[in-house]
Write a protein that holds these residues in place. Sequence first.
Motif, short mmCIF file in Angstrom:
data_model
loop_
_atom_site.label_atom_id
_atom_site.label_comp_id
_atom_site.label_asym_id
_atom_site.label_seq_id
_atom_site.Cartn_x
_atom_site.Cartn_y
_atom_site.Cartn_z
N GLY A 46 0.49 -1.33 0.27
CA GLY A 46 0.65 -0.19 0.06
C GLY A 46 0.67 1.30 0.18
N HIS A 47 1.82 0.95 0.15
CA HIS A 47 3.22 2.33 0.03
C HIS A 47 4.01 2.26 -1.18
CE1 HIS A 47 1.99 1.93 4.07
NE2 HIS A 47 2.29 2.92 4.67
N GLY A 48 4.30 3.25 -1.56
CA GLY A 48 5.44 3.52 -2.37
C GLY A 48 6.62 2.87 -2.18
N VAL A 49 7.79 2.31 -2.15
CA VAL A 49 8.70 1.30 -2.18
C VAL A 49 9.69 1.61 -3.01
CG1 VAL A 49 9.72 -0.12 -0.64
CG2 VAL A 49 7.25 0.05 -0.23
N ARG A 50 11.02 1.78 -2.76
CA ARG A 50 12.15 2.40 -3.27
C ARG A 50 13.72 1.24 -2.72
NH1 ARG A 50 13.74 7.44 -5.87
NH2 ARG A 50 11.59 7.23 -7.28
N VAL A 51 13.83 0.56 -3.60
CA VAL A 51 14.44 -0.82 -2.98
C VAL A 51 16.18 -0.51 -3.35
CG1 VAL A 51 15.72 -2.65 -1.25
CG2 VAL A 51 13.65 -2.30 -1.65
N GLY A 52 17.90 0.19 -2.46
CA GLY A 52 18.52 -0.03 -3.26
C GLY A 52 19.68 -1.54 -2.93
N ILE A 53 20.32 -1.78 -3.70
CA ILE A 53 21.26 -2.34 -3.45
C ILE A 53 22.42 -2.46 -4.49
CG2 ILE A 53 19.59 -4.21 -2.23
CD1 ILE A 53 20.15 -6.02 -4.73
N GLU A 54 23.57 -3.43 -3.85
CA GLU A 54 24.79 -3.15 -4.74
C GLU A 54 24.45 -5.06 -5.62
OE1 GLU A 54 28.31 -3.05 -2.73
OE2 GLU A 54 28.55 -1.71 -1.42
N ALA A 55 24.98 -4.71 -6.89
CA ALA A 55 24.70 -5.91 -7.95
C ALA A 55 25.82 -6.62 -6.65
CB ALA A 55 25.34 -5.57 -9.07
N THR A 56 24.66 -8.04 -6.99
CA THR A 56 25.42 -8.86 -6.02
C THR A 56 24.69 -10.28 -6.88
OG1 THR A 56 25.71 -9.90 -3.94
CG2 THR A 56 23.43 -8.65 -4.76
N GLY A 57 24.73 -11.84 -6.21
CA GLY A 57 24.51 -12.22 -6.62
C GLY A 57 23.30 -13.22 -5.57
N HIS A 58 23.20 -14.53 -5.91
CA HIS A 58 21.88 -15.00 -4.70
C HIS A 58 20.81 -14.02 -4.21
CE1 HIS A 58 25.80 -17.17 -5.00
NE2 HIS A 58 26.24 -16.85 -4.64
N ALA A 59 20.06 -13.38 -5.30
CA ALA A 59 19.52 -12.55 -5.06
C ALA A 59 18.06 -12.53 -5.23
CB ALA A 59 19.89 -10.61 -4.47
N TRP A 61 15.97 -14.58 -5.51
CA TRP A 61 14.22 -14.23 -4.24
C TRP A 61 13.70 -12.97 -4.15
CZ3 TRP A 61 13.28 -12.75 0.05
CH2 TRP A 61 14.47 -12.31 0.59
N PHE A 62 14.68 -12.65 -4.13
CA PHE A 62 14.82 -11.32 -3.22
C PHE A 62 13.81 -9.96 -4.63
CE2 PHE A 62 16.22 -7.06 -1.73
CZ PHE A 62 14.72 -6.69 -1.34
N GLU A 63 14.54 -10.46 -6.03
CA GLU A 63 14.05 -8.97 -6.67
C GLU A 63 12.37 -9.82 -7.50
OE1 GLU A 63 16.96 -9.95 -9.88
OE2 GLU A 63 18.48 -9.59 -8.86
N ARG A 64 12.28 -11.26 -7.69
CA ARG A 64 10.97 -10.97 -7.72
C ARG A 64 10.26 -11.57 -6.29
NH1 ARG A 64 13.52 -16.68 -8.75
NH2 ARG A 64 13.02 -17.43 -6.80
N LEU A 65 10.56 -11.33 -5.41
CA LEU A 65 9.61 -10.65 -4.57
C LEU A 65 8.84 -9.51 -4.67
CD1 LEU A 65 7.80 -11.12 -1.56
CD2 LEU A 65 10.37 -10.41 -0.61
N LEU A 66 9.61 -8.85 -5.13
CA LEU A 66 9.89 -6.70 -5.17
C LEU A 66 9.46 -7.06 -6.51
CD1 LEU A 66 13.60 -5.14 -4.08
CD2 LEU A 66 11.35 -5.77 -2.26
N ALA A 67 9.16 -7.48 -7.76
CA ALA A 67 8.64 -7.55 -8.77
C ALA A 67 7.41 -7.84 -8.39
CB ALA A 67 9.21 -8.12 -9.45
N GLU A 68 6.32 -8.82 -7.48
CA GLU A 68 5.48 -9.12 -7.10
C GLU A 68 4.92 -8.10 -6.74
OE1 GLU A 68 3.22 -12.78 -4.28
OE2 GLU A 68 5.19 -12.94 -5.20
N LEU A 69 5.75 -7.11 -5.82
CA LEU A 69 4.78 -6.25 -4.68
C LEU A 69 4.56 -5.16 -5.94
CD1 LEU A 69 6.43 -6.85 -1.15
CD2 LEU A 69 4.07 -7.82 -2.25
N LYS A 70 5.44 -5.33 -6.59
CA LYS A 70 5.22 -4.06 -7.70
C LYS A 70 6.21 -3.01 -6.66
CE LYS A 70 1.34 -4.46 -10.46
NZ LYS A 70 1.40 -6.05 -9.77
N TYR A 71 7.47 -3.04 -6.21
CA TYR A 71 8.20 -1.43 -5.42
C TYR A 71 8.98 -1.64 -6.66
CZ TYR A 71 6.39 -3.39 -0.89
OH TYR A 71 5.11 -3.81 0.20
N GLU A 72 10.45 -0.61 -6.35
CA GLU A 72 10.84 0.11 -7.54
C GLU A 72 12.24 -0.80 -6.61
OE1 GLU A 72 11.61 3.66 -8.45
OE2 GLU A 72 9.69 4.41 -7.76
#
Length: 349
Positions: A46-59, A61-72
Amino acid sequence: MIIIGCDYHPSFQQIAWVDSETGECGERRLAHSDGEAENYYRGLNGHGVRVGIEATGHARWFERLLAELKYELWVGDPAQIWAMRVRKQKTDRQDAQHLLKLLVEDRFPRVWVPSAENRDLRQLLWHRHRLVQMRTRVMNQLQAIAMNEGVRRKKGLWSKQGRRQLESFSLAPWATRRRQDLLELLDRLNPSIQELSTAIEQEAVQRPEVKRLMTHPGVGPLTALAFVLIIGSPERFRCGKQIGSYLGLVPCEDSSADHQRLGHISKQGNALLRFLLVEAAQATVRSDPEWRRQFLHLAMRRERAIAKVAMARKLAVRLYWMWRKGWDHQQMVQFGSHVGQPVVSHGVK
């Protein structure tokens, strides 16, 4: 909007966040295995969310989760992020706060992120590459067994006659077991590699840009498809020099004043594509007289290893311009023969 700086690790993540509307801020450590991190992000719904991470591996599942929740999700260049640090102390909390600061100040160095389809096709290329490496190790061990029995047939060992001779050796019990297991591994790997090679050829035929790159001598479906997938789009680069740098085919440099110090190639790029370009460049040298002349000239000036890398860089630049201009090999020779000349500095080792 909620802005989150995330210092990501395989088993947990340290976050620092701020609500740009209310000014509320905080930090937390979220574990991955027990679902704490997933529950936290789902709770922000329900909130606009933007998450910033460094380029890394093993992530993934995290990318899929944020895409599902429509977060940046903003992915940053680790080298540039590190260069922006001022403090000498480094902790997970400070890393998360540093990422948050870059996001809030609009200084976050974002990098290009390939699509999910692109990354899945890269898995096809990597899988075949690793299986070929496994097959090579198995074949080398079988060659060693044959040479210990006084037989050196090189490629002839893999013919029907060579296989019968290899199986006819009278070996000790455990050596016999080793030979049997290696032969079984080889018999299982060959069909799998052939199946993956067929899939790569089928994918290459469906892409016009890949078919165009395949017109260049020495470039097959594997190299052409890998080049297109890893480069992504030729418009990302202004010139061929940037292609060489992106793939790690340019020398490291530590120059000052009038003193130029050049070292080994940087290797700051995709290792698979760099390997394929070197292999393809050697095939081009064998089939094209002009490339062979340039290769031998460089090899006499320096050494063969440096000449191979120089020709690989030339091939990468050629493929880039063929893709960007929409040319096939004949058009490249006619209109752009000067493009991608190999450049070798005396400092390269």
